[in-house]
Design an enzyme around this catalytic site. Structure first.
Site, PDB file in Angstrom:
ATOM      1  N   LYS A  48      51.919  93.069  47.262  1.00  0.00           N
ATOM      2  CA  LYS A  48      51.751  94.240  48.455  1.00  0.00           C
ATOM      3  C   LYS A  48      51.065  95.571  48.055  1.00  0.00           C
ATOM      4  O   LYS A  48      50.299  96.153  48.523  1.00  0.00           O
ATOM      5  CB  LYS A  48      53.243  94.485  49.108  1.00  0.00           C
ATOM      6  CG  LYS A  48      53.061  95.385  50.013  1.00  0.00           C
ATOM      7  CD  LYS A  48      52.372  95.143  51.234  1.00  0.00           C
ATOM      8  CE  LYS A  48      52.725  96.294  52.357  1.00  0.00           C
ATOM      9  NZ  LYS A  48      51.716  96.389  53.405  1.00  0.00           N
ATOM     10  N   LYS A 107      53.305 107.097  49.493  1.00  0.00           N
ATOM     11  CA  LYS A 107      54.157 106.492  48.777  1.00  0.00           C
ATOM     12  C   LYS A 107      54.058 105.231  48.098  1.00  0.00           C
ATOM     13  O   LYS A 107      54.130 104.827  46.864  1.00  0.00           O
ATOM     14  CB  LYS A 107      55.570 106.197  49.647  1.00  0.00           C
ATOM     15  CG  LYS A 107      56.750 105.439  48.969  1.00  0.00           C
ATOM     16  CD  LYS A 107      56.677 104.111  49.471  1.00  0.00           C
ATOM     17  CE  LYS A 107      56.585 103.506  50.893  1.00  0.00           C
ATOM     18  NZ  LYS A 107      56.804 102.330  51.155  1.00  0.00           N
TER      19      LYS A 107
HETATM   20  P1  NAD Z   1      59.359 103.923  60.128  1.00  0.00           P
HETATM   21  O1  NAD Z   1      59.435 105.262  59.527  1.00  0.00           O
HETATM   22  O2  NAD Z   1      58.554 104.028  61.377  1.00  0.00           O
HETATM   23  O3  NAD Z   1      60.547 103.243  60.204  1.00  0.00           O
HETATM   24  C1  NAD Z   1      61.539 103.319  59.342  1.00  0.00           C
HETATM   25  C2  NAD Z   1      63.096 103.290  59.967  1.00  0.00           C
HETATM   26  O4  NAD Z   1      64.056 103.449  59.000  1.00  0.00           O
HETATM   27  C3  NAD Z   1      63.308 104.494  60.833  1.00  0.00           C
HETATM   28  O5  NAD Z   1      63.567 104.045  62.140  1.00  0.00           O
HETATM   29  C4  NAD Z   1      64.410 105.374  60.301  1.00  0.00           C
HETATM   30  O6  NAD Z   1      65.206 106.095  61.389  1.00  0.00           O
HETATM   31  C5  NAD Z   1      65.005 104.269  59.661  1.00  0.00           C
HETATM   32  N1  NAD Z   1      65.927 104.717  58.393  1.00  0.00           N
HETATM   33  C6  NAD Z   1      65.637 105.578  57.602  1.00  0.00           C
HETATM   34  N2  NAD Z   1      66.827 105.801  56.582  1.00  0.00           N
HETATM   35  C7  NAD Z   1      67.237 105.139  57.261  1.00  0.00           C
HETATM   36  C8  NAD Z   1      68.889 104.919  56.877  1.00  0.00           C
HETATM   37  N3  NAD Z   1      69.412 105.527  55.876  1.00  0.00           N
HETATM   38  N4  NAD Z   1      69.563 103.913  57.433  1.00  0.00           N
HETATM   39  C9  NAD Z   1      69.120 103.410  58.568  1.00  0.00           C
HETATM   40  N5  NAD Z   1      67.881 103.543  58.966  1.00  0.00           N
HETATM   41  C10 NAD Z   1      67.262 104.188  58.327  1.00  0.00           C
HETATM   42  O7  NAD Z   1      58.428 103.214  58.978  1.00  0.00           O
HETATM   43  P2  NAD Z   1      57.520 101.896  59.110  1.00  0.00           P
HETATM   44  O8  NAD Z   1      56.213 102.198  59.184  1.00  0.00           O
HETATM   45  O9  NAD Z   1      58.216 101.085  60.182  1.00  0.00           O
HETATM   46  O10 NAD Z   1      57.792 101.514  57.512  1.00  0.00           O
HETATM   47  C11 NAD Z   1      58.661 100.575  57.119  1.00  0.00           C
HETATM   48  C12 NAD Z   1      58.325 100.030  55.979  1.00  0.00           C
HETATM   49  O11 NAD Z   1      57.252  99.103  56.222  1.00  0.00           O
HETATM   50  C13 NAD Z   1      57.975 101.068  54.855  1.00  0.00           C
HETATM   51  O12 NAD Z   1      58.363 100.680  53.419  1.00  0.00           O
HETATM   52  C14 NAD Z   1      56.229 100.782  54.910  1.00  0.00           C
HETATM   53  O13 NAD Z   1      55.813 101.136  53.764  1.00  0.00           O
HETATM   54  C15 NAD Z   1      56.146  99.534  55.280  1.00  0.00           C
HETATM   55  N6  NAD Z   1      54.931  98.917  55.970  1.00  0.00           N
HETATM   56  C16 NAD Z   1      54.546  99.575  57.114  1.00  0.00           C
HETATM   57  C17 NAD Z   1      53.376  99.282  57.875  1.00  0.00           C
HETATM   58  C18 NAD Z   1      52.765 100.213  59.023  1.00  0.00           C
HETATM   59  O14 NAD Z   1      51.776  99.735  59.494  1.00  0.00           O
HETATM   60  N7  NAD Z   1      53.671 101.048  59.630  1.00  0.00           N
HETATM   61  C19 NAD Z   1      52.708  98.031  57.447  1.00  0.00           C
HETATM   62  C20 NAD Z   1      53.092  97.610  56.130  1.00  0.00           C
HETATM   63  C21 NAD Z   1      54.500  97.683  55.607  1.00  0.00           C
END
Ligand code: NAD
Length: 294
Positions: free
Chosen positions: A170, A238
């Site tokens: 990834k 990140k």
């Molecule tokens: P985001 O910030 O939208 O969602 C993360 C969620 O985690 C939030 O709702 C937040 O409130 C919650 N959270 C944070 N700390 C927490 C805790 N201690 N307990 C419970 N909930 C908690 O982020 P995202 O874009 O959904 O990304 C999530 C993961 O997926 C990341 O690792 C990111 O790198 C990966 N990712 C994102 C994308 C994208 O297009 N957004 C694509 C592929 C992978």
């Protein structure tokens, strides 16, 4: 089969809702009540902590921002390990560092709980459509066991090898994606400054040797000037830092990745961190005092 889903943000939210729509029983937990509500509306239950989620689930998924949050939710007070029980499986869908993925797997293994690192690719659109790629590291028999849930959220599911292998693949993918997008931004700016129509230029590139996912998918959104975060620049930064850290551990030179992380630092210093990762384009637009709209 009872599922737990922790972290229902931009990616976790739609993936969780796809599991609910496929008739899995899901309990969700997130610090953001609005994100939880979007899942409970469809029939999910909720709980007060990650520990409670683990205690009532057969398979626990997480989709959290990065290593700090993953470690806290998995191993911290009130976390998954404290609620884990024999027969439970832990699957992390976040983009994590391979070294933390291996360390978590070892900690869960001490309690007889199998773990998979299973980061996904495809963005919010792919998460909503249930077509993400799921890139998995960990024991093959556990991967086979979780396959029906992977198929509910994704289209292409890959078993890459042992713990951490999903994260490695990834991080390589994302580094390439960021580099491609950055290269596209430069090319587009050159063409536009030299007087070519940006729409026509994109049409040419998309059917020629300069084509990439950045051209076919990302550009159509970015060159509208809409930088609302679907994949926040902070998260992209990140990921790139984790890729560079891996390069450091392996002694592999990452010239383009190194250039790009400095561009990202610039963009974050300008306050673009919470915008979409494509807001890096704005650095060039501001420097050249020219907007690209295609
Ligand atoms: P985001 O910030 O939208 O969602 C993360 C969620 O985690 C939030 O709702 C937040 O409130 C919650 N959270 C944070 N700390 C927490 C805790 N201690 N307990 C419970 N909930 C908690 O982020 P995202 O874009 O959904 O990304 C999530 C993961 O997926 C990341 O690792 C990111 O790198 C990966 N990712 C994102 C994308 C994208 O297009 N957004 C694509 C592929 C992978």
């Amino acid at each position: 089969m009872k599922l737990g889903f922790i972290g229902v943000g931009n990616m976790g939210g739609p993936m969780c809702r796809n599991l609910i729509k496929k008739d899995f029983q899901v309990a969700v937990y997130d610090l953001n009540p609005e994100a939880v509500a979007r899942c409970t509306k469809l029939g999910a239950t909720t709980a007060k902590s990650a520990q409670e989620i683990a205690a009532q689930s057969d398979v626990v998924f997480t989709s959290l921002p990065g290593p700090a949050e993953i470690e806290a939710v998995a191993l911290g007070k009130g976390g998954i390990l404290e609620g884990a029980h024999p027969g439970m499986v832990y699957v992390d869908l976040s983009t994590d560092s391979p070294s933390l993925a291996r360390r978590l797997a070892a900690e869960f293994d001490k309690r007889g709980i199998p773990m998979l690192d299973a980061p996904v690719s495809g963005g919010v659109t792919g998460a909503e459509a249930g077509t993400v790629s799921v890139i998995v590291g960990g024991p093959k028999e556990v991967y086979d066991q979780v396959m029906p849930m992977f198929q509910a959220i994704g289209k292409n599911v890959y078993h890459m090898g042992d713990h951490g292998a999903g994260c490695i693949a990834k991080l390589v993918n994302n580094m390439l994606s960021f580099i491609n997008f950055s290269a596209l931004s430069e090319g587009m700016m050159l063409g536009v400054k030299a007087g070519v129509d940006p729409k026509k230029l994109l049409d040419v590139i998309s059917t020629s040797s300069g084509n990439s996912n950045a051209v076919t998918k990302i550009s159509r959104k970015v060159f509208t000037g809409n930088y609302k975060a679907e994949f926040a620049l902070d998260l992209a930064h990140k990921d790139l830092r984790l890729a560079l850290q891996l390069g450091d551990e392996q002694g592999v030179p990452l010239m383009f990745g190194g250039l790009l992380v400095n561009l990202m630092r610039n963009a974050r210093a300008k306050g673009f961190g919470t915008l979409d990762s494509s807001a890096m384009m704005r650095l060039l637009e501001e420097a050249m005092q020219t907007q690209i709209r295609a």
